[in-house]
Each structure stands twice: as C-alpha cells, then as structure tokens.
Write a protein that holds these residues in place. Structure first.
Motif, PDB file in Angstrom:
ATOM      1  N   ASP A   5       0.839  -1.196   0.000  1.00 49.43           N
ATOM      2  CA  ASP A   5       0.000   0.000   0.000  1.00 49.43           C
ATOM      3  C   ASP A   5       0.872   1.242   0.000  1.00 49.43           C
ATOM      4  OD1 ASP A   5      -2.192  -1.554   0.102  1.00 49.43           O
ATOM      5  OD2 ASP A   5      -2.647  -1.226   2.211  1.00 49.43           O
ATOM      6  N   GLN A  10      -1.144   7.803  -5.817  1.00 48.12           N
ATOM      7  CA  GLN A  10      -0.276   7.471  -6.922  1.00 48.12           C
ATOM      8  C   GLN A  10      -0.386   8.507  -8.040  1.00 48.12           C
ATOM      9  OE1 GLN A  10       1.786   4.350  -7.115  1.00 48.12           O
ATOM     10  NE2 GLN A  10       1.438   4.921  -4.999  1.00 48.12           N
ATOM     11  N   LYS A  11       0.757   8.798  -8.678  1.00 45.70           N
ATOM     12  CA  LYS A  11       0.734   9.697  -9.819  1.00 45.70           C
ATOM     13  C   LYS A  11       0.083   8.969 -10.994  1.00 45.70           C
ATOM     14  CE  LYS A  11       4.982  12.144  -8.524  1.00 45.70           C
ATOM     15  NZ  LYS A  11       6.367  12.487  -8.930  1.00 45.70           N
ATOM     16  N   SER A  46      -7.411  -0.023  -8.832  1.00 43.77           N
ATOM     17  CA  SER A  46      -6.009  -0.436  -8.887  1.00 43.77           C
ATOM     18  C   SER A  46      -5.146   0.677  -9.474  1.00 43.77           C
ATOM     19  CB  SER A  46      -5.875  -1.694  -9.743  1.00 43.77           C
ATOM     20  OG  SER A  46      -6.008  -1.373 -11.115  1.00 43.77           O
ATOM     21  N   ASN A  47      -3.835   0.403  -9.533  1.00 44.43           N
ATOM     22  CA  ASN A  47      -2.894   1.338 -10.141  1.00 44.43           C
ATOM     23  C   ASN A  47      -2.667   1.046 -11.613  1.00 44.43           C
ATOM     24  OD1 ASN A  47      -2.498   2.582  -7.645  1.00 44.43           O
ATOM     25  ND2 ASN A  47      -0.932   1.101  -7.063  1.00 44.43           N
ATOM     26  N   ARG A  48      -3.418   0.125 -12.165  1.00 39.08           N
ATOM     27  CA  ARG A  48      -3.304  -0.198 -13.587  1.00 39.08           C
ATOM     28  C   ARG A  48      -4.217   0.706 -14.409  1.00 39.08           C
ATOM     29  NH1 ARG A  48      -3.757  -4.842 -10.652  1.00 39.08           N
ATOM     30  NH2 ARG A  48      -5.998  -4.888 -10.982  1.00 39.08           N
ATOM     31  N   ARG A  49      -3.946   0.788 -15.717  1.00 39.04           N
ATOM     32  CA  ARG A  49      -4.844   1.478 -16.637  1.00 39.04           C
ATOM     33  C   ARG A  49      -5.245   0.507 -17.732  1.00 39.04           C
ATOM     34  NH1 ARG A  49      -2.906   7.098 -18.953  1.00 39.04           N
ATOM     35  NH2 ARG A  49      -5.099   7.136 -19.558  1.00 39.04           N
ATOM     36  N   ALA A  69       1.340  -0.547 -13.578  1.00 38.83           N
ATOM     37  CA  ALA A  69       1.873   0.641 -12.907  1.00 38.83           C
ATOM     38  C   ALA A  69       3.388   0.728 -13.065  1.00 38.83           C
ATOM     39  CB  ALA A  69       1.499   0.628 -11.427  1.00 38.83           C
ATOM     40  N   GLU A  78      -1.872  -5.415  -5.107  1.00 38.31           N
ATOM     41  CA  GLU A  78      -2.797  -4.436  -4.549  1.00 38.31           C
ATOM     42  C   GLU A  78      -3.285  -4.866  -3.170  1.00 38.31           C
ATOM     43  OE1 GLU A  78      -4.262  -1.297  -5.860  1.00 38.31           O
ATOM     44  OE2 GLU A  78      -2.239  -1.615  -6.593  1.00 38.31           O
ATOM     45  N   LYS A 326      -5.640   7.020  -1.938  1.00 43.86           N
ATOM     46  CA  LYS A 326      -5.516   7.045  -3.393  1.00 43.86           C
ATOM     47  C   LYS A 326      -6.253   8.218  -4.033  1.00 43.86           C
ATOM     48  CE  LYS A 326      -4.552   2.220  -4.374  1.00 43.86           C
ATOM     49  NZ  LYS A 326      -4.836   1.132  -5.337  1.00 43.86           N
TER      50      LYS A 326
END
Length: 367
Positions: A5, A10-11, A46-49, A69, A78, A326
């Motif tokens: 975590d 996150q950017k 999540s931090n994925r796109r 990410a 995650e 987040k």
C-alpha cells in the motif's frame, strides 16, 4: 505477510506510446490485424490502466490493453499477502491466469506481453459487467445470471484446487490468521479511525481485535481451496452466453465460503435474501454433483455469514483507504450497503453480541 500500500496518492500513469502499440498489433499478435483506434477505459481501484485497441478487421475486432503501474511488477500486489515465501519470477496476473486457463475457467486469452513497456494485450470480454447486466433486469434474469456465476465459481474452486500446480503463486499463499487479522485491522485503521478522524481507545481496540481473532481462527481452520479473492459483480463480464472472469491476480488458498460471500454479499449490488438462500443451495448442489462430499448445510451457512462479516468489514475499510490514500472517493457510496450486511449478520448470531456492542459504539451503520 506484507503489503505494498502506498503512503500517498499514486501519480497518474502516462499514456502508452501509440506507435509501439501499432507495431505490436501489426507484428506480434497471433492473428493478422491492423490498428484502428485506442480508447481509454474507465479505471478501477487499482494502479493499472486499461484501453481498448480497435482493429480495422473483425472477429475479433478489438482487444484490451492492460498497462501496469510498473513495467516489471513481479513483486507488487494491490493486496496484502501471507505465506508468500515462494520466489516470484513471473507477473502474478500471468501466473494465475495460466492456472485458471488450465482449469477451464473463462479468463481472458493472452495475445502478447510487452514486458519492457508493461503492456498486456488481452482478449476483449466487452464492457457489460454482471453488475450492469443486473441493474434493470427482471428477477428471473438476475437469478439466471447469478446461477451461472455460482456454477463458474464452483467449477473454478474444484478444478483449480485439484489441478493445483506448485508453480502457481496462489498455492503458496493463503488466508491464515495473520492475513485475516491484517484485513480486520485495515477496517479498524480506515473504516473507523480514519473515517471518524480519531483512533479507537487502546482498551476497546484490544477487545475488538480479540473478537475478530475468534472469527479469523474459525475461517483459517477450514480446509483450503483455490480462492479468487475478489469474485464479485464488477469482476465478472457478461460476454454473450459466457461469463468471463477477470482481476484474479491476488488469488490464494482459503475457505470455500470466501468467494461465495464476495459474490452474494456484494458491495455493489444487493440481492434478495431468498435468492441468496437459493444460490447458496445451488452452490452446494453443484459441488455435490461434481463428486464432493455432502456438507452440513446449516454449518456451511453459519461459516458463510461469518466470512461475510470479515469480507464486508475489510471492504468498507478499503473503500475509505481508496478515498483517503488514493484520492478516489467513488466507492464511499457503497459503504452503507456493505455495513448493512455486517449489521444483519451481527444480529443473527448471539455469540457475536459482544462484537456488535463494541463496533456499534464507533460505526453508525452498525447501531
């Protein structure tokens, strides 16, 4: 046990290089296609796109592009994990996908993995989640779809467990007491302390954790099967007659009730209680049809309800975490429904009276 975590929001990920995608589409796929269009898709927690890559040709006319990410996110999850001493040398998504595909679970096909750029080219299951498919559907349609989801779950649980491969990460991590308590603590930290702006007093904190531990020990003491860990209506895609399963990278071994509780006590859609009763019965019927031993159905239902308490409290805490850490508040609206399930189960069992009293002092929805 551990967690990745982040301590701060996150950017946003930079968009992938389109020229690289065009080159991959035209030279790396297992079929001949030419690039037409790239469209960003709505993200999850999540931090994925995710993107949809459209082709000029059809059948298939598109694929889903998952952007990680970090290009080589071998050791990142995650979720907190426990017992994961096994060396991680492969992307968890790909590792678990192989196990599920070998077990006949309808997971996305992998067309190409650009490891350098952190881009996965995956089969497109469309945009219709089980949640959306049920939104305005008549009751008989909802039940049909959920019976299908239960069938997929039962088959996944049986086959992915019986075909367990030592190379699969899920086999090496499980819902033990430390991990279950980590999730309970996640609720205390975010679902109570962060949400109301002050911590729980030390004495009460210890009392609550003692009650949580009783539940954790019951769940951890059950025989372990393959657990998706996030098997709910937004991770099941209605693709024609097929129900596709996604977001399985945090899979582990745990109680048979966990994924069922995640599905039927869903934070995003409330099912009628009589329907839940029928679906639990259908799940057990399916297991018995596949040669599993008969189980005490009353005992299974009790374990299902206790699992739901643990799962729903963890989810409520997670939603606050996603907002405050987040910077994504869209899940806050789901907290009342999620805690409503907890309240129902806390009132159902006399042995949970102490836990109900302790939690209701800090959580309005549980009063």
């Amino acid at each position: 046990m551990g967690t990745t975590d982040p301590a701060s929001p996150q950017k946003p990920l930079a968009s992938p290089d389109q020229s690289r995608i065009v080159e991959a589409v035209e030279t790396r796929l297992p079929f001949s296609r030419t690039f037409k269009n790239l469209t960003a898709l709505a993200g999850d927690a999540s931090n994925r796109r995710y993107f949809r890559v459209e082709f000029n040709e059809s059948a298939p006319g598109s694929l889903i592009l998952m952007q990680l990410a970090e290009p080589e996110a071998f050791k990142h999850s995650e979720e907190a994990v426990s017992g994961a001493s096994h060396q991680i040398t492969e992307l968890p998504f790909l590792n678990v996908r192989t196990q599920l595909a070998n077990a006949g679970v309808p997971v996305p096909g992998l067309y190409y993995y650009d490891q350098t750029a952190g881009l996965l080219y995956l089969e497109d299951f469309g945009d219709l989640t089980l949640s959306e498919a049920c939104r305005d559907a008549p009751p008989h349609r909802v039940e049909m779809l959920y019976r299908q989801a239960v069938d997929v779950l039962a088959d996944m649980q049986i086959k992915a467990t019986s075909l367990a491969d030592a190379r699969c990460l899920a086999v090496h991590r499980g819902f033990d007491v430390p991990l279950l308590m980590w999730e309970f603590d996640h609720f205390l930290e975010y679902g109570i302390a962060a949400r109301r702006g002050r911590p729980v007093a030390d004495g009460e904190f210890s009392e609550i954790r003692d009650e949580f531990r009783k539940i954790a020990e019951q769940l951890a003491g059950q025989p372990r099967v393959f657990v998706h860990r996030d098997y709910h209506s937004r991770n099941l895609m209605v693709d024609g007659r097929r129900l596709g399963v996604i977001d399985f990278q945090d899979a582990l071994m745990g109680p048979a009730t966990y994924d069922l509780a995640s599905l039927l006590r869903d934070a995003y859609i409330a099912l009628d209680e009589t329907l839940i009763d029928r679906l639990i019965g259908h799940f057990l019927d399916r297991l018995e049809e596949r040669g599993h031993l008969r189980t005490d159905r009353d005992a299974f239902r009790r374990l299902f309800d206790f699992t739901s308490i643990q799962r729903n409290l963890k989810a409520a805490g997670r939603f606050v975490y996603i907002d405050q850490v987040k910077g994504n508040p869209k899940f806050l609206a789901d907290i009342p429904r999620t805690l409503g399930y907890v309240k129902r189960n806390l009132h159902k069992y006399p042995e949970l009276k102490a836990l109900r009293r302790l939690l209701s002092a800090h959580v309005t929805e549980l009063q």
